[in-house]
Design a protein around this motif. Structure first.
Motif, short mmCIF file in Angstrom:
data_model
loop_
_atom_site.label_atom_id
_atom_site.label_comp_id
_atom_site.label_asym_id
_atom_site.label_seq_id
_atom_site.Cartn_x
_atom_site.Cartn_y
_atom_site.Cartn_z
N GLU A 11 -49.88 2.65 -42.56
CA GLU A 11 -50.30 1.82 -41.42
C GLU A 11 -49.80 0.38 -41.52
O GLU A 11 -49.82 -0.34 -40.52
CB GLU A 11 -51.84 1.83 -41.31
N ASP A 12 -49.36 -0.04 -42.69
CA ASP A 12 -48.86 -1.41 -42.88
C ASP A 12 -47.37 -1.53 -42.53
O ASP A 12 -46.84 -2.65 -42.50
CB ASP A 12 -49.04 -1.84 -44.33
N LEU A 13 -46.71 -0.41 -42.32
CA LEU A 13 -45.26 -0.40 -42.11
C LEU A 13 -44.92 -0.22 -40.64
O LEU A 13 -45.69 0.38 -39.89
CB LEU A 13 -44.63 0.73 -42.94
N GLU A 14 -43.75 -0.73 -40.24
CA GLU A 14 -43.30 -0.61 -38.86
C GLU A 14 -41.89 -0.06 -38.81
O GLU A 14 -41.00 -0.53 -39.53
CB GLU A 14 -43.31 -1.97 -38.16
N VAL A 15 -41.69 0.93 -37.93
CA VAL A 15 -40.36 1.48 -37.71
C VAL A 15 -39.45 0.35 -37.23
O VAL A 15 -39.85 -0.48 -36.42
CB VAL A 15 -40.42 2.63 -36.69
N VAL A 111 -36.98 4.06 -40.80
CA VAL A 111 -36.49 4.86 -39.68
C VAL A 111 -37.63 5.56 -38.95
O VAL A 111 -37.66 5.59 -37.72
CB VAL A 111 -35.44 5.89 -40.18
N SER A 112 -38.55 6.14 -39.70
CA SER A 112 -39.68 6.82 -39.06
C SER A 112 -40.85 6.93 -40.03
O SER A 112 -40.67 6.88 -41.25
CB SER A 112 -39.30 8.22 -38.55
N ILE A 113 -42.03 7.07 -39.44
CA ILE A 113 -43.27 7.26 -40.20
C ILE A 113 -44.02 8.39 -39.51
O ILE A 113 -44.47 8.24 -38.37
CB ILE A 113 -44.14 5.99 -40.21
N GLU A 114 -44.12 9.54 -40.18
CA GLU A 114 -44.81 10.69 -39.62
C GLU A 114 -46.16 10.82 -40.30
O GLU A 114 -46.25 11.19 -41.47
CB GLU A 114 -43.98 11.96 -39.82
N LEU A 115 -47.21 10.49 -39.56
CA LEU A 115 -48.57 10.50 -40.11
C LEU A 115 -49.11 11.91 -40.23
O LEU A 115 -48.92 12.75 -39.35
CB LEU A 115 -49.49 9.66 -39.23
N ARG A 116 -49.81 12.16 -41.33
CA ARG A 116 -50.50 13.42 -41.59
C ARG A 116 -51.88 13.05 -42.14
O ARG A 116 -52.18 11.89 -42.32
CB ARG A 116 -49.73 14.24 -42.63
N ASP A 117 -52.68 14.05 -42.46
CA ASP A 117 -53.99 13.78 -43.03
C ASP A 117 -53.84 13.16 -44.41
O ASP A 117 -53.34 13.79 -45.33
CB ASP A 117 -54.81 15.08 -43.17
N GLY A 118 -54.23 11.90 -44.54
CA GLY A 118 -54.24 11.22 -45.82
C GLY A 118 -52.89 10.78 -46.35
O GLY A 118 -52.82 10.12 -47.38
N ARG A 119 -51.82 11.14 -45.69
CA ARG A 119 -50.49 10.79 -46.16
C ARG A 119 -49.52 10.68 -44.99
O ARG A 119 -49.85 11.00 -43.87
CB ARG A 119 -49.99 11.80 -47.18
N ALA A 120 -48.31 10.24 -45.30
CA ALA A 120 -47.27 10.13 -44.28
C ALA A 120 -45.91 10.36 -44.91
O ALA A 120 -45.71 10.06 -46.08
CB ALA A 120 -47.31 8.74 -43.64
N THR A 123 -39.44 7.89 -43.67
CA THR A 123 -37.99 8.05 -43.71
C THR A 123 -37.35 6.67 -43.70
O THR A 123 -37.67 5.84 -42.85
CB THR A 123 -37.49 8.87 -42.50
N THR A 124 -36.48 6.44 -44.68
CA THR A 124 -35.77 5.17 -44.78
C THR A 124 -34.27 5.41 -44.84
O THR A 124 -33.82 6.47 -45.28
CB THR A 124 -36.18 4.39 -46.05
N ARG A 125 -33.55 4.41 -44.39
CA ARG A 125 -32.09 4.44 -44.51
C ARG A 125 -31.69 3.24 -45.36
O ARG A 125 -32.05 2.11 -45.05
CB ARG A 125 -31.42 4.35 -43.14
N VAL A 126 -30.93 3.52 -46.41
CA VAL A 126 -30.49 2.49 -47.33
C VAL A 126 -28.98 2.32 -47.20
O VAL A 126 -28.24 3.30 -47.12
CB VAL A 126 -30.83 2.87 -48.78
N SER A 127 -28.56 1.08 -47.16
CA SER A 127 -27.14 0.75 -47.15
C SER A 127 -26.86 -0.14 -48.35
O SER A 127 -27.55 -1.13 -48.56
CB SER A 127 -26.77 0.03 -45.86
N MET A 128 -25.85 0.24 -49.13
CA MET A 128 -25.44 -0.57 -50.28
C MET A 128 -23.97 -0.93 -50.08
O MET A 128 -23.15 -0.05 -49.81
CB MET A 128 -25.65 0.22 -51.57
N VAL A 129 -23.67 -2.22 -50.19
CA VAL A 129 -22.30 -2.71 -50.02
C VAL A 129 -21.87 -3.47 -51.26
O VAL A 129 -22.70 -3.98 -52.01
CB VAL A 129 -22.15 -3.61 -48.76
N ASN A 130 -20.53 -3.56 -51.44
CA ASN A 130 -20.02 -4.37 -52.55
C ASN A 130 -19.81 -5.80 -52.09
O ASN A 130 -20.09 -6.15 -50.93
CB ASN A 130 -18.76 -3.74 -53.15
N GLN A 131 -19.31 -6.64 -52.97
CA GLN A 131 -19.13 -8.06 -52.68
C GLN A 131 -18.12 -8.32 -51.56
O GLN A 131 -18.09 -9.40 -50.98
CB GLN A 131 -18.73 -8.83 -53.95
#
Length: 151
Positions: A11-15, A111-120, A123-131
């Motif tokens: 509940e503290d996170l936002e898509v 990316v998304s937060i799918e709520l269920r009973d007691g948990r969720a 989904t995150t997307r990570v991007s890693m770049v070089n210098q």
């Protein structure tokens, strides 16, 4: 996202929220050590053979690249969550090789937060770049986190 030391529940996170996670310095010693232990191919373990290979030098293994990203994610994002467990990787690409001496920078987006009973499912997307701004890792993963306890 909150900046205090309390765990972040679903509940503290936002898509759509994006966060810079920090950087990771890649050393030749680490590339060689990881390669010898986990991915014993000459492109990861033998500088002289790697120099005449397709990449023109020593490169980190893809699994090592994922591990470097996980290190940054764990310290600056996952450790702040009310985490239960990792659930999986939905997709991943390794667009450019990681080389000794690179400074890698990671960002995460919710990316998304799918709520269920007691948990969720988070989904995150990570991007890693070089210098040089070249993307070395693009990954979409799912973690299971707790929902805020009912009072």
């Amino acid at each position: 996202m909150s900046n205090n030391n309390c765990p972040l529940y679903a509940e503290d996170l936002e898509v759509g929220t994006r966060r810079h996670l920090g950087t990771y310095e890649v050393s030749e010693e680490e590339v060689l050590e990881f390669g010898r232990r986990w991915d014993d191919l000459p492109i990861h373990t033998c500088p002289s053979e790697a120099a005449s290979g397709q990449f023109g030098g020593l490169i980190a293994s893809g699994v090592h690249t994922m591990a470097m990203n996980q290190s940054v994610m764990s310290r600056h994002f996952i450790s702040r969550l009310a985490i239960i467990a990792g659930k999986g990787i939905r997709e991943m690409t390794l667009d450019h090789p990681v080389r000794p001496g690179d400074t890698l920078s990671s960002d995460v987006e919710i990316v998304s937060i799918e709520l269920r009973d007691g948990r969720a499912d988070l989904t995150t997307r990570v991007s890693m770049v070089n210098q040089e701004g070249q993307q070395v890792l693009d990954m979409t993963g799912v973690s299971v986190i707790r929902r805020r306890p009912q009072s």
